[in-house]
Write a protein that holds these residues in place. Sequence first.
Motif, PDB file in Angstrom:
ATOM      1  N   ALA A   1      46.241  21.015  63.982  1.00 30.88           N
ATOM      2  CA  ALA A   1      45.851  22.430  64.057  1.00 30.88           C
ATOM      3  C   ALA A   1      44.511  22.689  63.396  1.00 30.88           C
ATOM      4  O   ALA A   1      43.831  23.669  63.720  1.00 30.88           O
ATOM      5  CB  ALA A   1      46.929  23.302  63.417  1.00 30.88           C
ATOM      6  N   GLY A   2      44.103  21.812  62.489  1.00 30.67           N
ATOM      7  CA  GLY A   2      42.803  21.973  61.843  1.00 30.67           C
ATOM      8  C   GLY A   2      41.642  21.928  62.813  1.00 30.67           C
ATOM      9  O   GLY A   2      40.549  22.415  62.506  1.00 30.67           O
ATOM     10  N   ARG A   3      41.878  21.368  63.992  1.00 23.38           N
ATOM     11  CA  ARG A   3      40.819  21.327  65.009  1.00 23.38           C
ATOM     12  C   ARG A   3      40.453  22.726  65.494  1.00 23.38           C
ATOM     13  O   ARG A   3      39.414  22.914  66.126  1.00 23.38           O
ATOM     14  CB  ARG A   3      41.267  20.478  66.194  1.00 23.38           C
ATOM     15  N   LEU A   4      41.325  23.691  65.220  1.00 27.95           N
ATOM     16  CA  LEU A   4      41.056  25.074  65.618  1.00 27.95           C
ATOM     17  C   LEU A   4      40.128  25.787  64.641  1.00 27.95           C
ATOM     18  O   LEU A   4      39.810  26.961  64.829  1.00 27.95           O
ATOM     19  CB  LEU A   4      42.373  25.851  65.725  1.00 27.95           C
ATOM     20  N   ALA A   5      39.712  25.115  63.589  1.00 23.25           N
ATOM     21  CA  ALA A   5      38.819  25.721  62.600  1.00 23.25           C
ATOM     22  C   ALA A   5      37.582  26.300  63.281  1.00 23.25           C
ATOM     23  O   ALA A   5      36.957  25.643  64.107  1.00 23.25           O
ATOM     24  CB  ALA A   5      38.415  24.684  61.558  1.00 23.25           C
TER      25      ALA A   5
END
Length: 207
Positions: A137-141
């Motif tokens: 989900a960190g890729r959505l930063a």
Amino acid sequence: MVDVQVPTPSAETLRELYPPVEPYDTGMLDVGDGNLVYWEVCGNPQGKPALVVHGGPGSGCTTGVRRYFDPDRYRVVLCDAADWCAWEDAVLSLEPSGSANPYGDRPSMARLGLVRIRSHYFSHGAWLEEGALLRDAGRLAGIPGVLVHGRQDLGSPLHTAWELARAWPTARLTVIHDAGHKGSGTMRHEVIGALDRFAANGTPESG
């Protein structure tokens, strides 16, 4: 960021749904193997695009869903999928705004769709490694997001939304104390407010 249990707005300030609109375009999307998914588009053809991908399988492309979006500022694309079953009825009927058979009154063949689809996906773990969605989900930063979740949601527990908010750096989680899976006036107020801010500023924050 987490806004825990936002206060219930007064009747005078509670946001209402936008007026009903009808789609100006519809069709069936071929997704392979003889399967088709219904889609429709409504609102302003030149507006900000918004894709409604999931309101609950089989919840439908209804007037109610369309009315969350300002039809002058959004071009809304909605899709419809398979239906729910008796399990959903049993769980959702326990919530504050739950009714006896929110989905079970629908045709039996439609309800069978959920059983087959979920059995297929769950038995294969959705073809993902355990924890893959939260892990990545960190890729959505950098992509702003708003998660509006009912504290009393029995079908999709709050813990899941909490974990996603922690893993998604630019997401805001708003917890609605008087809402379950079926929502509430307070939840409607918060969702419409977030959509209005996205339409005006491109972010969930007030501009």
